[in-house]
Write a protein that holds these residues in place. Sequence first.
Motif, PDB file in Angstrom:
ATOM      1  N   LYS A  26       0.841  -1.212   0.000  1.00 57.08           N
ATOM      2  CA  LYS A  26       0.000   0.000   0.000  1.00 57.08           C
ATOM      3  C   LYS A  26       0.866   1.249   0.000  1.00 57.08           C
ATOM      4  O   LYS A  26       0.547   2.245  -0.642  1.00 57.08           O
ATOM      5  N   ALA A  27       1.980   1.208   0.728  1.00 58.96           N
ATOM      6  CA  ALA A  27       2.864   2.369   0.863  1.00 58.96           C
ATOM      7  C   ALA A  27       3.502   2.778  -0.461  1.00 58.96           C
ATOM      8  O   ALA A  27       3.947   3.915  -0.597  1.00 58.96           O
ATOM      9  N   THR A  28       3.541   1.885  -1.432  1.00 59.25           N
ATOM     10  CA  THR A  28       4.093   2.257  -2.737  1.00 59.25           C
ATOM     11  C   THR A  28       3.177   3.233  -3.473  1.00 59.25           C
ATOM     12  O   THR A  28       3.617   3.932  -4.375  1.00 59.25           O
ATOM     13  N   GLY A  29       1.906   3.255  -3.087  1.00 56.64           N
ATOM     14  CA  GLY A  29       0.944   4.107  -3.773  1.00 56.64           C
ATOM     15  C   GLY A  29       0.500   3.539  -5.117  1.00 56.64           C
ATOM     16  O   GLY A  29      -0.187   4.210  -5.882  1.00 56.64           O
ATOM     17  N   MET A  30       0.877   2.293  -5.409  1.00 53.42           N
ATOM     18  CA  MET A  30       0.615   1.715  -6.722  1.00 53.42           C
ATOM     19  C   MET A  30      -0.534   0.709  -6.728  1.00 53.42           C
ATOM     20  O   MET A  30      -0.883   0.188  -7.783  1.00 53.42           O
ATOM     21  N   LEU A  31      -1.143   0.430  -5.614  1.00 55.47           N
ATOM     22  CA  LEU A  31      -2.169  -0.605  -5.530  1.00 55.47           C
ATOM     23  C   LEU A  31      -3.302  -0.386  -6.531  1.00 55.47           C
ATOM     24  O   LEU A  31      -3.624  -1.269  -7.325  1.00 55.47           O
ATOM     25  N   GLU A  32      -3.895   0.779  -6.515  1.00 57.03           N
ATOM     26  CA  GLU A  32      -5.020   1.058  -7.407  1.00 57.03           C
ATOM     27  C   GLU A  32      -4.585   1.015  -8.874  1.00 57.03           C
ATOM     28  O   GLU A  32      -5.269   0.437  -9.727  1.00 57.03           O
ATOM     29  N   SER A  33      -3.441   1.595  -9.166  1.00 58.55           N
ATOM     30  CA  SER A  33      -2.934   1.600 -10.531  1.00 58.55           C
ATOM     31  C   SER A  33      -2.675   0.184 -11.037  1.00 58.55           C
ATOM     32  O   SER A  33      -3.037  -0.167 -12.167  1.00 58.55           O
ATOM     33  N   TYR A  34      -2.063  -0.654 -10.213  1.00 58.12           N
ATOM     34  CA  TYR A  34      -1.766  -2.026 -10.622  1.00 58.12           C
ATOM     35  C   TYR A  34      -3.042  -2.849 -10.751  1.00 58.12           C
ATOM     36  O   TYR A  34      -3.173  -3.666 -11.663  1.00 58.12           O
ATOM     37  N   TRP A  93       4.557  -5.856  -9.836  1.00 58.51           N
ATOM     38  CA  TRP A  93       4.972  -5.262  -8.563  1.00 58.51           C
ATOM     39  C   TRP A  93       6.483  -5.017  -8.507  1.00 58.51           C
ATOM     40  O   TRP A  93       6.933  -4.004  -7.989  1.00 58.51           O
ATOM     41  N   TYR A  94       7.265  -5.947  -9.016  1.00 57.09           N
ATOM     42  CA  TYR A  94       8.713  -5.807  -8.909  1.00 57.09           C
ATOM     43  C   TYR A  94       9.299  -4.810  -9.900  1.00 57.09           C
ATOM     44  O   TYR A  94      10.246  -4.103  -9.573  1.00 57.09           O
ATOM     45  N   GLY A 111       8.946   0.329  -8.054  1.00 62.64           N
ATOM     46  CA  GLY A 111       9.167  -1.108  -8.257  1.00 62.64           C
ATOM     47  C   GLY A 111       9.834  -1.750  -7.057  1.00 62.64           C
ATOM     48  O   GLY A 111      10.786  -1.196  -6.493  1.00 62.64           O
ATOM     49  N   LEU A 112       9.345  -2.900  -6.663  1.00 56.72           N
ATOM     50  CA  LEU A 112       9.873  -3.578  -5.477  1.00 56.72           C
ATOM     51  C   LEU A 112      11.298  -4.076  -5.666  1.00 56.72           C
ATOM     52  O   LEU A 112      11.993  -4.363  -4.697  1.00 56.72           O
ATOM     53  N   MET A 113      11.732  -4.171  -6.917  1.00 57.19           N
ATOM     54  CA  MET A 113      13.100  -4.649  -7.167  1.00 57.19           C
ATOM     55  C   MET A 113      14.126  -3.759  -6.485  1.00 57.19           C
ATOM     56  O   MET A 113      15.171  -4.236  -6.048  1.00 57.19           O
TER      57      MET A 113
END
Length: 156
Positions: A26-34, A93-94, A111-113
Amino acid sequence: MEPNSHSKLFLKVSAILTGFTETELKATGMLESYYNTIRQNVNKVDIEFFFIDLQKLFSDPKETPQSIESTLATQYLSDSAYGGLTKNIIILWYTGNWNGDVISSASYIQGLMWDAAHAHPPGAKQPGYGSWADLPLSVKHSPVKQSPVKSKPNGK
């Protein structure tokens, strides 16, 4: 199944697949976009069956965290399962990429990478002036004792 429950399942399965917590994702801010990326790029039938099957898997009282991981690895990760959706979620995600295309500049940066490698994305999230003088986190917390570099007399 309601779309809102789909996004919750997406977060839950993403945490298992990536090894990051739901909070970290959630902290990435990318949940909705992904989540929207998969909704727009995957066959609707594959998505619907994917979420129905995940709901069954997660709600089965006989399932343990280990058995859920095993089921995901053996039944969901093949390219033929749900149109390869599970593998694509991990890659998304990565890397912030979908089918080789960067989703957005934010997806590249988040990116999680980068976190997995204890690095930063080139051109973004710079660690700051002088940071090269500090050991990387993975070395600071390594169980192997680091010996200081010894120079020869006279700098040779």
